[in-house]
Design a protein around this motif. Structure first.
Motif, PDB file in Angstrom:
ATOM      1  N   SER A   1      45.552 121.763  89.305  1.00  0.00           N
ATOM      2  CA  SER A   1      45.182 122.301  90.614  1.00  0.00           C
ATOM      3  C   SER A   1      46.378 122.254  91.573  1.00  0.00           C
ATOM      4  O   SER A   1      47.349 121.522  91.349  1.00  0.00           O
ATOM      5  N   ASP A   2      46.264 123.017  92.646  1.00  0.00           N
ATOM      6  CA  ASP A   2      47.314 122.986  93.675  1.00  0.00           C
ATOM      7  C   ASP A   2      47.469 121.582  94.252  1.00  0.00           C
ATOM      8  O   ASP A   2      48.579 121.145  94.552  1.00  0.00           O
TER       9      ASP A   2
ATOM     10  N   ALA B   1      49.288 126.955  86.996  1.00  0.00           N
ATOM     11  CA  ALA B   1      48.470 126.590  88.154  1.00  0.00           C
ATOM     12  C   ALA B   1      47.070 127.160  87.936  1.00  0.00           C
ATOM     13  O   ALA B   1      46.925 128.262  87.402  1.00  0.00           O
TER      14      ALA B   1
ATOM     15  N   ILE C   1      49.527 119.582  91.944  1.00  0.00           N
ATOM     16  CA  ILE C   1      50.929 120.012  92.027  1.00  0.00           C
ATOM     17  C   ILE C   1      51.599 119.382  93.247  1.00  0.00           C
ATOM     18  O   ILE C   1      52.689 118.808  93.148  1.00  0.00           O
TER      19      ILE C   1
ATOM     20  N   ALA D   1      54.837 121.107  88.328  1.00  0.00           N
ATOM     21  CA  ALA D   1      53.657 121.361  87.486  1.00  0.00           C
ATOM     22  C   ALA D   1      53.728 120.650  86.131  1.00  0.00           C
ATOM     23  O   ALA D   1      52.713 120.131  85.645  1.00  0.00           O
TER      24      ALA D   1
ATOM     25  N   ALA E   1      56.222 124.575  92.148  1.00  0.00           N
ATOM     26  CA  ALA E   1      56.025 124.984  90.752  1.00  0.00           C
ATOM     27  C   ALA E   1      56.710 124.019  89.799  1.00  0.00           C
ATOM     28  O   ALA E   1      56.226 123.757  88.692  1.00  0.00           O
TER      29      ALA E   1
ATOM     30  N   THR F   1      48.251 130.669  94.042  1.00  0.00           N
ATOM     31  CA  THR F   1      48.602 129.254  93.982  1.00  0.00           C
ATOM     32  C   THR F   1      49.665 128.945  95.022  1.00  0.00           C
ATOM     33  O   THR F   1      50.465 129.822  95.388  1.00  0.00           O
TER      34      THR F   1
END
Ligand code: F0G
Length: 347
Positions: free
Chosen positions: A265-266, A217, A269, A289, A286, A234
């Motif tokens: 980037s968040d 992240a 994600i 990702a 997560a 994150t």
């Protein structure tokens, strides 16, 4: 014969000491789910290795069966780990199964509810640390150097051994390694395990080697930046890690496999989490990702997935972190319990 867990199926390929006393919750044997719609969009043969379907809802169970089995066989009475949540739940479950005491250290206020609840439900002693995962890991390392308490973080080599099983399973399912393997990177144990597992299987079975795309992240991307991150941040709290214990090995895996480690980037994600769910696979942030990295590189024209066989590892179940979803939706509308009210809405 019915399935009996990772050590039973792959124990002969894992470097575990003779004193190991197998403790299993029948972890592993997770599905490799084809993703025809997303695959067609990218022009590739796409699969999700859905590790959220392990007994405690994440890939950690593969390594934990090995680490706890070794600790038990060695006569340990207490195990400890630092965790962003999933390792904690897994350690708690396998310790409970073996009658060991489990202590888990988590960063204060930064662990998703489904993980914390798991650790509590399995009876672990949960301690919140005023600091990050990295601070908690330092404490755990120190106490296990000074006392007989056994460390079950992925610094423990048996964790890596157990987690290699996911690479073996992918090769067994596909009849060989995929072209690319995409996965999230936090403390970097899993990428280390996959690469070791693929190399080992290739030596024995000529299964080929994948290129590895590791994804961090943006707010917690020490391996992309080339230096530790003091205050990682994150939305993907599982990988909110600034000093990965196996960072060197992660970089080696990327380099040796002719792959790369990148950051997303968040927003990427979370939008990828929704995208995976739109094809029926709900994973925790997560876990999206790896796929987010694949999408981002493809969109940037830096990666061409066409014609390739690609496996995206989704490391944990969406149920681990329900708040991420419920916080952003409006609560469902309420109707009287009448047929008229329902039919006026949906018919
Ligand atoms: N995905 C999930 C869902 C995780 O929980 C983790 C790590 C990772 C990816 C990254 O794996 O650390 O091997 O690179 N979670 C650890 C924990 C840190 O404490 O549960 P990694």
């Amino acid at each position: 014969m019915t399935y009996q867990g990772v050590l039973h199926r792959y124990g002969h390929l894992l470097d575990l000491p003779a004193h190991t006393r197998p403790v299993s919750l029948l972890e592993g044997d997770t599905p490799l789910i084809p993703m025809p719609r997303l695959g067609a969009e990218l022009g590739c043969e796409l699969y999700v290795k859905f590790e959220g379907l392990n007994p405690t809802g994440s890939f950690k169970d593969r390594g934990m069966t090995a680490a706890i089995s070794e600790a038990l066989g060695r006569g340990a009475q207490t195990v400890i780990c630092a965790s962003t949540g999933n390792t904690a739940a897994s350690a708690a479950a396998y310790a409970a199964r073996s009658g060991l005491r489990a202590i888990v250290l988590i960063p204060e206020g930064k662990v998703a509810m489904g993980k914390l609840a798991g650790a509590v439900a399995y009876g672990a002693e949960v301690i919140q640390v005023q600091g990050s995962f990295d601070d908690a890991l330092s404490l755990v390392v120190e106490i296990t150097q000074k006392t007989p308490i056994a460390l079950v973080n992925s610094i423990n080599p048996y964790r890596i051994e157990g987690q290699k099983s996911a690479a073996f399973e992918i090769c067994d399912s596909l009849g060989g390694a995929p072209d690319w393997l995409c996965l999230p990177v936090g403390n970097a144990g899993n990428i280390t395990s996959y690469w070791a597992g693929f190399k080992q299987y290739h030596l024995i079975n000529k299964t080929g080697l994948p290129q590895i795309l590791g994804v961090q992240a943006e707010g917690a991307a020490p391996l992309v930046l080339g230096h530790p991150v003091e205050k990682p941040e994150t939305v993907a709290t599982a990988i909110r890690i600034g000093r990965p214990a196996r960072g060197e090995q992660a970089l080696e895996a990327a380099q040796e496999s002719n792959g790369m480690i990148i950051a997303v980037s968040d927003e990427e994600i979370l939008s990828t989490q929704r995208l995976l769910a739109s094809e029926g696979v709900w994973v925790e942030p997560a876990s999206a990702a790896g796929m987010a990295g694949l999408m981002a590189r493809t969109a940037a024209g830096e990666f061409d997935p066409r014609g390739k066989r690609i496996v995206v590892v989704c490391t944990g179940h969406g149920l681990k972190d329900p708040a991420i979803v419920t916080e952003s939706f409006q609560s469902p509308q309420i109707i009287p319990a009448t047929y008229e009210a329902l039919s006026s809405l949906v018919a």
